[in-house]
Design an enzyme around this catalytic site. Sequence first.
Site, PDB file in Angstrom:
ATOM      1  CG  MET A 214      -8.340   0.603  -4.172  1.00 21.60           C
ATOM      2  SD  MET A 214      -6.963   0.891  -3.038  1.00 21.60           S
ATOM      3  CE  MET A 214      -7.305  -0.394  -1.836  1.00 21.60           C
TER       4      MET A 214
ATOM      5  CB  CYS B 266      -0.940   0.031   1.205  1.00 18.25           C
ATOM      6  SG  CYS B 266      -1.669  -1.575   1.610  1.00 18.25           S
TER       7      CYS B 266
ATOM      8  CB  CYS C 222      -0.558   3.943  -4.142  1.00 18.92           C
ATOM      9  SG  CYS C 222      -0.254   3.117  -5.695  1.00 18.92           S
ATOM     10  CG  HIS C 223      -2.655   4.637  -0.221  1.00 19.50           C
ATOM     11  ND1 HIS C 223      -3.740   5.388  -0.622  1.00 19.50           N
ATOM     12  CD2 HIS C 223      -2.873   3.394  -0.709  1.00 19.50           C
ATOM     13  CE1 HIS C 223      -4.575   4.611  -1.309  1.00 19.50           C
ATOM     14  NE2 HIS C 223      -4.068   3.405  -1.382  1.00 19.50           N
TER      15      HIS C 223
ATOM     16  CG  HIS D 210       4.856   7.957 -10.840  1.00 18.98           C
ATOM     17  ND1 HIS D 210       4.871   7.519  -9.544  1.00 18.98           N
ATOM     18  CD2 HIS D 210       4.756   6.849 -11.604  1.00 18.98           C
ATOM     19  CE1 HIS D 210       4.788   6.198  -9.521  1.00 18.98           C
ATOM     20  NE2 HIS D 210       4.717   5.766 -10.762  1.00 18.98           N
TER      21      HIS D 210
ATOM     22  CG  HIS E  56       1.937   4.966 -15.036  1.00 23.56           C
ATOM     23  ND1 HIS E  56       2.834   4.058 -15.536  1.00 23.56           N
ATOM     24  CD2 HIS E  56       2.087   4.924 -13.688  1.00 23.56           C
ATOM     25  CE1 HIS E  56       3.492   3.491 -14.518  1.00 23.56           C
ATOM     26  NE2 HIS E  56       3.048   4.004 -13.396  1.00 23.56           N
TER      27      HIS E  56
HETATM   28 FE1  DHE Z   1       6.451   1.323 -10.544  1.00 22.67          FE
HETATM   29  C1  DHE Z   1       8.825   2.599 -12.682  1.00 22.67           C
HETATM   30  C2  DHE Z   1       6.902   3.944  -8.471  1.00 22.67           C
HETATM   31  C3  DHE Z   1       3.707   0.330  -8.810  1.00 22.67           C
HETATM   32  C4  DHE Z   1       6.485  -1.670 -12.158  1.00 22.67           C
HETATM   33  N1  DHE Z   1       7.628   2.995 -10.600  1.00 22.67           N
HETATM   34  C5  DHE Z   1       8.545   3.346 -11.565  1.00 22.67           C
HETATM   35  C6  DHE Z   1       9.173   4.588 -11.196  1.00 22.67           C
HETATM   36  C7  DHE Z   1       8.634   4.965  -9.994  1.00 22.67           C
HETATM   37  C8  DHE Z   1       7.663   3.960  -9.623  1.00 22.67           C
HETATM   38  C9  DHE Z   1       8.983   6.188  -9.196  1.00 22.67           C
HETATM   39  C10 DHE Z   1      10.234   5.329 -11.996  1.00 22.67           C
HETATM   40  C11 DHE Z   1      11.612   4.911 -11.569  1.00 22.67           C
HETATM   41  C12 DHE Z   1      12.696   5.543 -12.413  1.00 22.67           C
HETATM   42  O1  DHE Z   1      12.540   5.609 -13.638  1.00 22.67           O
HETATM   43  O2  DHE Z   1      13.733   5.982 -11.857  1.00 22.67           O
HETATM   44  N2  DHE Z   1       5.437   2.047  -8.948  1.00 22.67           N
HETATM   45  C13 DHE Z   1       5.789   3.128  -8.241  1.00 22.67           C
HETATM   46  C14 DHE Z   1       4.852   3.343  -7.180  1.00 22.67           C
HETATM   47  O3  DHE Z   1       4.951   4.228  -6.275  1.00 22.67           O
HETATM   48  C15 DHE Z   1       3.713   2.437  -7.389  1.00 22.67           C
HETATM   49  C16 DHE Z   1       2.569   3.242  -7.964  1.00 22.67           C
HETATM   50  C17 DHE Z   1       3.161   1.752  -6.159  1.00 22.67           C
HETATM   51  C18 DHE Z   1       4.123   0.897  -5.413  1.00 22.67           C
HETATM   52  O4  DHE Z   1       3.724   0.396  -4.353  1.00 22.67           O
HETATM   53  O5  DHE Z   1       5.243   0.682  -5.829  1.00 22.67           O
HETATM   54  C19 DHE Z   1       4.308   1.506  -8.435  1.00 22.67           C
HETATM   55  N3  DHE Z   1       5.277  -0.388 -10.503  1.00 22.67           N
HETATM   56  C20 DHE Z   1       4.214  -0.588  -9.715  1.00 22.67           C
HETATM   57  C21 DHE Z   1       3.659  -1.912  -9.899  1.00 22.67           C
HETATM   58  O6  DHE Z   1       2.647  -2.399  -9.297  1.00 22.67           O
HETATM   59  C22 DHE Z   1       4.416  -2.569 -10.961  1.00 22.67           C
HETATM   60  C23 DHE Z   1       3.542  -2.798 -12.180  1.00 22.67           C
HETATM   61  C24 DHE Z   1       4.978  -3.928 -10.554  1.00 22.67           C
HETATM   62  C25 DHE Z   1       5.899  -3.916  -9.393  1.00 22.67           C
HETATM   63  O7  DHE Z   1       6.931  -4.539  -9.507  1.00 22.67           O
HETATM   64  O8  DHE Z   1       5.608  -3.342  -8.342  1.00 22.67           O
HETATM   65  C26 DHE Z   1       5.491  -1.513 -11.233  1.00 22.67           C
HETATM   66  N4  DHE Z   1       7.466   0.605 -12.142  1.00 22.67           N
HETATM   67  C27 DHE Z   1       7.348  -0.673 -12.616  1.00 22.67           C
HETATM   68  C28 DHE Z   1       8.253  -0.823 -13.739  1.00 22.67           C
HETATM   69  C29 DHE Z   1       8.914   0.413 -13.910  1.00 22.67           C
HETATM   70  C30 DHE Z   1       8.406   1.291 -12.878  1.00 22.67           C
HETATM   71  C31 DHE Z   1       8.395  -2.083 -14.576  1.00 22.67           C
HETATM   72  C32 DHE Z   1       9.948   0.773 -14.970  1.00 22.67           C
HETATM   73  C33 DHE Z   1       9.286   0.911 -16.297  1.00 22.67           C
HETATM   74  C34 DHE Z   1      10.232   1.290 -17.395  1.00 22.67           C
HETATM   75  O9  DHE Z   1      10.049   0.762 -18.499  1.00 22.67           O
HETATM   76  O10 DHE Z   1      11.121   2.127 -17.171  1.00 22.67           O
END
Ligand code: DHE
Length: 543
Positions: A88, A47, A50-51, A326, A368
Amino acid sequence: ASLALADAVSKPAVQSQQEMHKNSDPKAPPMTKAEFEQAKQIYFERCAGCHGVLRKGATGKPLTPDITLGKGTDYLKVFIGYGSPAGMPNWQSSGEMDAATVDLMARYIQQEPPTPPEYSLADIEKTRKIYLPVEKRPTKKMNSYNLENIFSVTLRDSGEVALIDGDSKQIINIIKTGYAVHISRMSKSGRYLYVIGRDARINLIDLWLPKPDNVAEVKVGLEARSVETSKFKGFEDKIAVAGTYWPPQFVIMDGDTLKPRKVVSTRGMTVDNEYHPEPRVASIVGSHYKPEFVINAKETGKIMMVDYSDLNNLKTTTLDSAKFLHDGGFDSSGRYFLVAANASNKIAVVDTKVGKLAALVDVGKIPHPGRGANFVHPKYGPVWSTSHLGSEEVTLIGTDPVKHPQYAWKAVETFKGQGGGSLFIKTHPKSKNLWVDTPLNPDAKISQSVAVYDINNLAKGPQIVDVAGCAKLGDDGAKRVVQPEYNKAGDEVWFSVWSAKNKQSAIVVVDDKTRQCKAVIKDKRLITPTGKFNVFNTQHDVY
Ligand code: DHE
């Protein structure tokens, strides 16, 4: 932090004989201390992203007791269990949490959030491990892999990455990392791979070893999402940086040993000049134009251009943009960095050459982009694109102020995708296709397939490719098709078919030209694959 949700859930706390958690407001529903600790761990893993750790909200709504107590346990249970169209997740109906866990979490978020500890440079240094000292590492590549076509694949719930040979589709190694690695980044030379877990553990993987593996490790905080390395001439492979969600700060380290050199707090005023106690570090990129990192503070909407050439006299240019920053990526020239301000429905454009904000572009609801997708549009010239979490739109932004000034930094075209719940969009300079995923769409048909457009004829609309269908995993449980990633040649696009931890997942490789499934990588070790990072494309910011 490596405690997986399933393990936590399978050990329900015994309520009766145990000591109760004491909350400052007695109106909060009762919980035992053990339940509180269990819920704290689940909150952190599922959680907080996101929160927020302090529950002040960002991508998700604020969940402080002044709000949650008024809603009550029953209302909160429905929300947690069944999700909302605004993004959510439906934790219970997707099978990821059982009814008891949903009840636990509904009670937990009505308590005062516990404040986690701070984390100093000395705390970071204490966690550092060197598995292979620099002097014992090879001086040249010691294996016959085509390193540039290796994919680093996050195995989310097992706390590992899989290195997969893009040519043979064989797994080279499964490497133990932090929990739920978020991203992988390459050093400028293409030798070192950096991965960062949600628990802020960084692993440094040396691709020159006979079998690529960990050479160093450090834990830079309690929660994190981003890591990056120095790309500027003269600093290749020298410096690494990681941003943490908790504590809200970033850490600059030596590139080959992860020795922490400088910790900088991001606490401070927002772009609206209000104090924020938890401005989490979102995306970070290394500038190609200056010895700088572009570091995005989510809640303040501030973009910091941090000059790493003199850490004792640290120069930072801070650009005001919009909330909440983000994810993002470079335009095709590598000069402009485009980052989603997801609560403002804007994309901020940073000119890394002059160190100024070039524009704030209005787009759809909750952009996103991942790193976004660059291509040359027949009318608008070079464009960068994003999909959206909160709407079905795909938006194109002109990125060429020299030859197409009338379109630069404008949303020049918007067209419909399959639906909301999109996370990532991708193309490749050699491809004519634009791929858009929709893993968080509540409709299983949509979350399990992807939309692909012909970039020379976007008006024709998308072809829908049933990627999960190609994997033939059966009907067993929720599956999400997530994050297109190209191979080095740009003729294959890889997707993760992300199932629950105890179910089979797969990687589906689609032939970019025919849009037909070309290979399915299934292996019992591929547990919950999510992000995939092709070495060459990541190293050179090709997307
Ligand atoms: Fe991500 C990128 C944060 C949920 C998979 N994610 C990013 C980045 C951030 C971020 C800040 C950019 C980093 C960078 O480029 O330096 N992600 C968050 C969250 O805060 C969020 C919304 C909730 C959480 O609890 O983490 C979140 N993200 C997810 C997922 O649920 C995903 C689908 C699966 C997982 O592993 O948690 C996920 N995020 C990804 C991926 C990238 C990413 C695969 C990089 C994508 C790319 O092609 O560069």
